[in-house]
Design a protein around this motif. Structure first.
Motif, PDB file in Angstrom:
ATOM      1  N   MET A   1     112.524 100.878  40.072  1.00  0.00           N
ATOM      2  CA  MET A   1     111.232 101.289  39.516  1.00  0.00           C
ATOM      3  C   MET A   1     111.295 101.415  38.005  1.00  0.00           C
ATOM      4  O   MET A   1     110.326 101.120  37.314  1.00  0.00           O
ATOM      5  CB  MET A   1     110.775 102.608  40.143  1.00  0.00           C
ATOM      6  CG  MET A   1     109.944 102.403  41.367  1.00  0.00           C
ATOM      7  SD  MET A   1     108.474 101.370  41.030  1.00  0.00           S
ATOM      8  CE  MET A   1     108.076 100.888  42.691  1.00  0.00           C
ATOM      9  N   LEU A   2     112.450 101.833  37.493  1.00  0.00           N
ATOM     10  CA  LEU A   2     112.592 101.869  36.040  1.00  0.00           C
ATOM     11  C   LEU A   2     112.419 100.453  35.482  1.00  0.00           C
ATOM     12  O   LEU A   2     111.714 100.251  34.486  1.00  0.00           O
ATOM     13  CB  LEU A   2     113.966 102.441  35.642  1.00  0.00           C
ATOM     14  CG  LEU A   2     114.249 102.373  34.135  1.00  0.00           C
ATOM     15  CD1 LEU A   2     113.316 103.297  33.352  1.00  0.00           C
ATOM     16  CD2 LEU A   2     115.713 102.722  33.822  1.00  0.00           C
ATOM     17  N   ALA A   3     113.014  99.488  36.161  1.00  0.00           N
ATOM     18  CA  ALA A   3     112.899  98.101  35.691  1.00  0.00           C
ATOM     19  C   ALA A   3     111.434  97.654  35.701  1.00  0.00           C
ATOM     20  O   ALA A   3     110.960  96.989  34.765  1.00  0.00           O
ATOM     21  CB  ALA A   3     113.753  97.186  36.560  1.00  0.00           C
ATOM     22  N   VAL A   4     110.696  98.035  36.737  1.00  0.00           N
ATOM     23  CA  VAL A   4     109.272  97.684  36.816  1.00  0.00           C
ATOM     24  C   VAL A   4     108.525  98.287  35.624  1.00  0.00           C
ATOM     25  O   VAL A   4     107.731  97.621  34.937  1.00  0.00           O
ATOM     26  CB  VAL A   4     108.669  98.223  38.145  1.00  0.00           C
ATOM     27  CG1 VAL A   4     107.155  98.252  38.097  1.00  0.00           C
ATOM     28  CG2 VAL A   4     109.174  97.400  39.333  1.00  0.00           C
ATOM     29  N   MET A   5     108.795  99.549  35.347  1.00  0.00           N
ATOM     30  CA  MET A   5     108.080 100.241  34.268  1.00  0.00           C
ATOM     31  C   MET A   5     108.410  99.629  32.902  1.00  0.00           C
ATOM     32  O   MET A   5     107.531  99.425  32.062  1.00  0.00           O
ATOM     33  CB  MET A   5     108.427 101.731  34.291  1.00  0.00           C
ATOM     34  CG  MET A   5     107.864 102.429  35.534  1.00  0.00           C
ATOM     35  SD  MET A   5     108.566 104.079  35.811  1.00  0.00           S
ATOM     36  CE  MET A   5     107.845 104.997  34.464  1.00  0.00           C
ATOM     37  N   LEU A   6     109.688  99.312  32.696  1.00  0.00           N
ATOM     38  CA  LEU A   6     110.083  98.760  31.396  1.00  0.00           C
ATOM     39  C   LEU A   6     109.484  97.374  31.190  1.00  0.00           C
ATOM     40  O   LEU A   6     109.057  97.025  30.084  1.00  0.00           O
ATOM     41  CB  LEU A   6     111.612  98.716  31.295  1.00  0.00           C
ATOM     42  CG  LEU A   6     112.280 100.093  31.227  1.00  0.00           C
ATOM     43  CD1 LEU A   6     113.798  99.958  31.261  1.00  0.00           C
ATOM     44  CD2 LEU A   6     111.838 100.849  29.976  1.00  0.00           C
ATOM     45  N   ALA A   7     109.416  96.601  32.269  1.00  0.00           N
ATOM     46  CA  ALA A   7     108.834  95.260  32.141  1.00  0.00           C
ATOM     47  C   ALA A   7     107.354  95.367  31.766  1.00  0.00           C
ATOM     48  O   ALA A   7     106.856  94.618  30.924  1.00  0.00           O
ATOM     49  CB  ALA A   7     109.013  94.491  33.450  1.00  0.00           C
TER      50      ALA A   7
END
Ligand code: GLC
Ligand code: GLC
Length: 641
Positions: A260-266
């Motif tokens: 989810m962190l990756a989703v948010m950063l993208a």
């Protein structure tokens, strides 16, 4: 340099170059505690937290390296001015891209309209690719890496963000953290038994555990989606708080946090300024509780906040936590001590108090409940709203009700009846949503204008009632614009749009009457906004007037505080805003069918020297014989010098 920063220093210099690496490492040093502490709280004992933190910091570095130069410049400005979202010029608007303008490029074609209203913060409802068919208003996401093709592409989202930034408008979008669609790749792989995926969700082999949890779990959609678990053939009992096609994620598994962190950063790197964390209270489950507002849910959000700050310091997080008054301010980081959490959170309590005062013509409950609450931490801000795309739940605590001489259950029942046409003489035209026969709990759907009486007045052809209804709408928004948070205009309210009469025509919507207050934008009605004799013209002028007045009032920026001042008149709500950089501000709002007055001594109590009128319903303020006179359903704003 502290541990995390030392470990990644060489890598950071290689990936970011000397200057950006320096900034990144400085942030990392500053954020190390805010990263490690919540991770230890949630995952300590389950996993090697040092390694987890190093992995997450590595992901943040990756995103920082991919961050476009224009966004890095924005980051720098916001690091210099961390209060960027607290300014009084922040005025929000929330809409569905398709319902407002067909598509993302379509939204880009209507920025003049938003500018005319004074908007500087645009929240677009869920726009990532949902599952096909029924999708809970697109809160069932199948692919977080793609825009819903009906709305456009990721490139369109980037273009829109860039055009908004050129006009000084921040972009907010939803990130659905608590669950994915059953069709999401992770869920499909979990269902197919691929190793590593089942554990991303909460799946049980039989009913034993689910039954133990159910014993203390409420139901969000008792009618359309009873229970909190869904039996999926060949898979088991899947935790589904919302609909059966929305599978709750298992945050006890650190892989979920990382994904989810990756989703948010993208999304941040596409140019999104604010992420609305959908259903944040539900992220952690604990047997014997309602599985909301658990300490771990807060820690998860705190960790996400620190890690997104590291990579994209210009990004703000907004909590969607529609919870009871005792649980709300914690989402802004107000715990035993300040623990940076979300920058923004919906002020659900203010919203509920406004509708309560409107129905009862009595502000004592609002005075009590709003007067006793803990202030928002100085770096954070409320989002003040009157209506949103969801139902209104009566978050009135029994203790607050009792202190105002009311019985909590009876008052909540009254509010439901008042707003759903059951209460004789009520001006409101809403419907009951989510009635739970077992608990008696019920909530309300309906557009702000319909709940304020615009529909009933138009149906009756009653001009006086119409004026009263439009004034109610303006007064509620006047509070939202002056209570100290970012005011959020729900699309259509600026034109006093009523309920959508065809809301149930789409079979995927027919079971969910929240669609009645999600009307498509009516551009023919919008075209009448310049006509001062039309309903749209009256509503639009009122809203644009509030925005103009607010922008100039330093006292209304967030970071100061709001103090309720009892007026001695049970139909007049008064509060003052105090901000260290400004003269005091006083708002008076009259919740009554008849004119009311308050003792002008309130000006002294508000600490006002040479008070001046800055804005009001009728554009004037009457002072007679030491009393401030207020017309029915009106407001007045005053400022000291
Ligand atoms: C949020 C949304 C609501 C949705 C739910 C599940 O509360 O505002 O519309 O039904 O989350 O995603
Ligand atoms: C959110 C809110 C709840 C609301 C629901 C559906 O989960 O917490 O109050 O009723 O969404 O709209």
């Amino acid at each position: 340099m502290a541990g995390l920063a030392v470990a990644i220093e060489a890598e950071a210099r290689r990936r970011l170059g000397a200057d950006e690496a320096d900034a990144f490492l400085a942030r990392l040093e500053q954020l190390t505690f805010d990263i490690l502490e919540p991770l230890e709280h949630v995952y300590g004992g389950r996993t090697d937290c040092g390694q987890l933190a190093a992995d997450l910091v590595g992901d943040a570095l990756e995103a920082a390296a991919a961050r476009p130069p224009a966004l890095r410049r924005l980051d720098r400005r916001r690091e210099i001015d961390p209060a960027w979202f607290q300014r009084s010029r922040m005025i929000g608007y929330v809409c569905y891209a398709d319902r407002f303008a067909g598509s993302l490029p379509g939204v880009g074609g209507h920025l003049d309209y938003l500018a005319e209203l004074g908007v500087s913060y645009l929240h677009l409802m869920p726009l990532l690719r949902p599952r096909p068919g029924e999708s809970d208003g697109d809160y069932a996401v199948e692919d977080y890496g793609a825009v819903d093709p009906r709305l456009g592409t990721m490139a369109d989202l980037e273009d829109l963000a860039a055009s908004l930034h050129e006009r000084g408008i921040a972009l907010c979008i939803d990130v659905v953290l608590n669950h994915t669609a059953a069709e999401h790749e992770w869920a499909r792989k979990a269902a197919a038994g691929e190793p590593g995926y089942r554990d991303m969700y909460l799946i049980f082999g039989d009913r034993a555990e689910p039954d133990r949890y159910e014993a203390s779990l409420p139901e969000v959609f008792p009618g359309a989606a009873p229970g909190n678990f869904t039996q999926v053939p060949g898979v088991g009992w899947v935790w589904t708080t919302f609909h059966d096609y929305q599978w709750d994620l298992n945050y006890a598994n650190p892989a979920v946090l990382r994904a989810m962190l990756a989703v948010m950063l993208a999304l941040a790197n596409r140019g999104v300024d604010v992420l609305r964390l959908d259903a944040a209270p539900f992220l952690w489950k604990r047997q014997g509780t309602d599985c909301q507002n658990q300490p771990e849910a807060h820690s998860i959000v705190q960790a996400l906040r620190a890690l997104t700050r590291l990579a994209a310091p210009g990004l703000a997080l907004k909590a969607e936590a529609i919870v009871g008054p005792e649980q709300l301010v914690q989402y802004l980081g107000a715990h035993d001590r300040y623990r940076p959490e979300c920058d923004l959170a919906y002020d659900n309590q203010l919203m509920v108090m406004l509708w309560s005062a409107l129905a009862t013509r009595d502000v004592r409950l609002a005075e009590h409940a709003l007067g006793r609450r803990r202030p928002a931490p100085a770096p954070a801000a409320w989002v003040s709203y009157v209506r949103c795309h969801d139902d209104i739940g009566w978050a009135v605590s029994d203790a607050d009700a009792a202190a105002a001489g009311l019985d909590g259950a009876a008052h909540r029942r009254f509010l439901t009846e008042f707003y759903s046409r059951r209460f004789p003489g009520s001006f409101a035209r809403g419907e009951v949503f989510g009635h739970n026969r077992a608990t008696g709990d019920a909530r309300i759907s309906g557009s702000a204008a319909a709940l304020c009486g615009v529909e009933s007045a138009l149906a009756a052809g009653d001009q006086d009632q119409l004026t009263a209804a439009l004034r109610r709408l303006e007064s509620l928004y006047a509070v939202a614009f002056s209570f100290g948070g970012i005011p959020l205009i729900y699309s259509g309210d600026e034109l006093a749009l009523g309920n959508d009469p065809r809301w149930d025509a789409d079979p995927g919507h027919a079971h969910d009457n929240r669609w009645m207050h999600r009307p498509p934008m009516n551009w023919a009605a919008a075209a009448r906004r310049a006509d001062p004799g039309s309903v749209e013209g009256r509503a639009f002028a009122a809203m644009a007037g509030l925005a103009r007045a607010r922008r100039e009032l330093l006292a209304l920026r967030s970071g100061g505080h709001t103090q309720i001042l009892p007026t001695g008149n049970r139909s007049v709500l008064a509060y003052r805003r105090v901000h260290p950089r400004s003269a005091p501000f006083l708002a008076l709002t009259c919740f009554s069918d008849t004119g009311q007055s308050v003792d002008a001594g309130i000006l002294d109590r508000a600490g006002m020297h040479e008070p001046r009128h800055v804005h009001s319903t009728a554009g004037q303020l009457t002072l007679t014989a030491g009393r401030i006179e207020l017309e029915p359903w009106s407001f007045a704003w005053l400022a000291g010098r």
